[in-house]
Write a protein that holds these residues in place. Structure first.
Motif, short mmCIF file in Angstrom:
data_model
loop_
_atom_site.label_atom_id
_atom_site.label_comp_id
_atom_site.label_asym_id
_atom_site.label_seq_id
_atom_site.Cartn_x
_atom_site.Cartn_y
_atom_site.Cartn_z
N SER A 7 0.84 -1.20 0.00
CA SER A 7 0.00 0.00 0.00
C SER A 7 0.87 1.24 0.00
O SER A 7 1.81 1.35 0.79
CB SER A 7 -0.91 0.03 1.23
N TRP A 9 0.71 5.37 0.26
CA TRP A 9 -0.12 6.47 0.72
C TRP A 9 0.31 7.75 0.01
O TRP A 9 1.44 8.20 0.16
CB TRP A 9 0.04 6.63 2.22
N GLY A 14 -2.60 9.54 -6.14
CA GLY A 14 -2.55 8.08 -6.25
C GLY A 14 -2.91 7.56 -7.63
O GLY A 14 -2.22 6.69 -8.17
N GLN A 49 -8.88 5.10 -3.77
CA GLN A 49 -7.89 4.04 -3.87
C GLN A 49 -7.83 3.52 -5.30
O GLN A 49 -8.85 3.41 -5.97
CB GLN A 49 -8.27 2.90 -2.93
N ILE A 62 -3.39 4.88 -2.21
CA ILE A 62 -4.44 5.48 -1.40
C ILE A 62 -4.25 6.99 -1.40
O ILE A 62 -3.16 7.48 -1.09
CB ILE A 62 -4.39 4.95 0.05
N ASN A 63 -5.29 7.71 -1.74
CA ASN A 63 -5.27 9.18 -1.61
C ASN A 63 -5.76 9.51 -0.20
O ASN A 63 -6.94 9.72 0.03
CB ASN A 63 -6.18 9.82 -2.66
N GLY A 64 -4.82 9.55 0.73
CA GLY A 64 -5.18 9.71 2.13
C GLY A 64 -4.87 11.06 2.73
O GLY A 64 -5.12 11.28 3.90
#
Length: 157
Positions: A7, A9, A14, A49, A62-64
């Motif tokens: 994953s 981040w 992303g 995501q 992931i666009n967090g």
């Protein structure tokens, strides 16, 4: 168990990064894109995501948000078939704002760290006498992009 997924981040790049990585590496593809819903925390309809594969290895982007930027503590190693591949991946991944580091390490334009390494590197170090190993290591430490011929020359004396 069905394996591992790495994953990654990102703040909000992303999808762009996954598309870029899939364009760089053969046998790569976007598998799915999942948007944020009304529940948030992102803007509904924007990408939350992206699931993708590089060389059959699963990743998700992931666009967090900006809370967790990449560091050099984690990198992706690309095992290259010789100097031409090293040169190719180095040039593509450092383009458009990427940064060279040392000993085959770089950061791409998204800040993700990569190691671009010729597969033959382990052969260069195998079975060396201590003084020869020191000479090869000194050559390695002096390089940004790895130069296999120079490393082999250091091993030969």
């Amino acid at each position: 168990m069905d394996g591992f997924t790495t994953s990654l981040w990102f703040d909000d790049q992303g999808e762009e990064a996954a598309e870029f990585y899939c364009s760089v590496f053969p046998d790569s593809k976007i598998i799915s894109t999942i948007p944020y819903s009304e529940a948030g925390p992102g803007v509904p309809g924007t990408v939350m995501q992206v699931n993708f594969e590089l060389f059959g290895q699963r990743f998700n982007a992931i666009n967090g948000g900006p809370m967790f930027p990449f560091t050099e503590a984690v990198s992706i190693q690309v095992d290259c078939d010789g100097q031409d591949e090293v040169d190719h991946y180095w040039d593509v991944l450092t383009a458009d704002g990427g940064q060279e580091s040392q000993c085959g390490w770089l950061k791409d334009k998204y800040g993700l760290s990569w190691q671009i390494v010729p597969k033959q590197l382990s052969d260069v170090f195998e079975g060396l006498a201590p003084e020869t190993s020191k000479r090869v290591m000194e050559e390695l430490l002096s390089q940004r992009k790895l130069d296999l011929a120079k490393l082999q020359a250091a091993a030969s004396g």
